[in-house]
Design a protein around this motif. Structure first.
Motif, mmCIF file in Angstrom:
data_model
loop_
_atom_site.group_PDB
_atom_site.id
_atom_site.type_symbol
_atom_site.label_atom_id
_atom_site.label_comp_id
_atom_site.label_asym_id
_atom_site.label_seq_id
_atom_site.Cartn_x
_atom_site.Cartn_y
_atom_site.Cartn_z
ATOM 1 N N ARG A 168 -0.082 -1.094 -3.169
ATOM 2 C CA ARG A 168 -0.512 -1.763 -1.438
ATOM 3 C C ARG A 168 1.487 -1.851 0.059
ATOM 4 N N PHE A 169 1.702 -0.102 -0.591
ATOM 5 C CA PHE A 169 2.857 -0.131 -0.230
ATOM 6 C C PHE A 169 2.086 0.661 1.581
ATOM 7 N N SER A 170 2.901 0.269 2.092
ATOM 8 C CA SER A 170 2.457 0.230 3.664
ATOM 9 C C SER A 170 3.026 2.473 3.778
ATOM 10 N N TYR A 171 2.994 3.311 4.956
ATOM 11 C CA TYR A 171 3.313 3.834 4.906
ATOM 12 C C TYR A 171 4.989 3.950 5.118
ATOM 13 N N ALA A 172 5.281 3.162 5.955
ATOM 14 C CA ALA A 172 6.520 3.053 6.309
ATOM 15 C C ALA A 172 7.384 2.271 5.186
ATOM 16 N N GLU A 173 6.740 1.049 4.400
ATOM 17 C CA GLU A 173 7.411 0.906 2.835
ATOM 18 C C GLU A 173 7.825 2.091 1.516
ATOM 19 N N ARG A 222 0.029 5.144 -3.192
ATOM 20 C CA ARG A 222 0.349 4.082 -2.246
ATOM 21 C C ARG A 222 -0.857 2.466 -2.131
ATOM 22 N N GLU A 223 -2.519 3.458 -1.526
ATOM 23 C CA GLU A 223 -2.863 2.234 -2.028
ATOM 24 C C GLU A 223 -2.981 1.024 -2.987
ATOM 25 N N GLY A 247 1.782 10.158 7.176
ATOM 26 C CA GLY A 247 0.130 9.621 6.868
ATOM 27 C C GLY A 247 -0.482 11.550 7.318
ATOM 28 N N SER A 304 7.915 5.273 2.859
ATOM 29 C CA SER A 304 8.935 6.002 3.385
ATOM 30 C C SER A 304 9.875 5.719 3.189
ATOM 31 N N GLN A 310 -2.413 9.110 -1.922
ATOM 32 C CA GLN A 310 -3.260 8.592 -1.741
ATOM 33 C C GLN A 310 -3.517 6.813 -2.012
ATOM 34 N N GLY A 334 7.270 7.845 7.584
ATOM 35 C CA GLY A 334 6.036 7.377 7.524
ATOM 36 C C GLY A 334 4.865 8.437 8.292
#
Length: 111
Positions: free
Chosen positions: A28-33, A24-25, A51, A35, A21, A47
């Motif tokens: 600045r990756f979203s879950y979708a990115e 990823r933060e 989560g 994924s 987490q 994604g």
């Protein structure tokens, strides 16, 4: 209320989910990115499942760990390490204690 896992995560799994987490933060990756990047790397994880992994509702297996580490640019071992950035315990709480701020438990010593 979330259902209890048959085999709840231990300290290494908790460290991995916190580090995944955090990294990823930081990137600045979203879950979708994340994924999408995992899919491009040949190890698709949705994604939604990412989560659940970060929430501690899904265990990470060794193949997931290796793929996620590669996409985040770290080694799998780095994902398993306690979060040294914690200002309270620096990833190493005293024996028998759990850090109230980051939730890290002491690493068991062998031998």
């Amino acid at each position: 209320m979330r259902p209890e896992l048959r085999n709840p995560p231990g300290p290494a799994a908790r460290n991995a989910r916190r580090n995944i987490q955090r990294l990823r933060e930081e990137r600045r990756f979203s879950y979708a990115e994340l994924s999408d990047r995992l899919t491009l790397a040949g190890h698709p994880i949705s994604g939604y499942l990412l989560g659940r992994l970060e929430a501690g509702e899904r265990r990470v297996d060794v193949d997931d760990l290796a793929a996620i580490a590669g996409v985040l640019g770290v080694t799998p071992g780095e994902l398993l390490e306690p979060p040294a950035e914690c200002d309270n315990c620096h990833g190493d709480p005293p024996e028998g204690f759990i850090c109230a701020r980051c939730g890290t438990t002491p690493v068991a010593t062998i031998g």
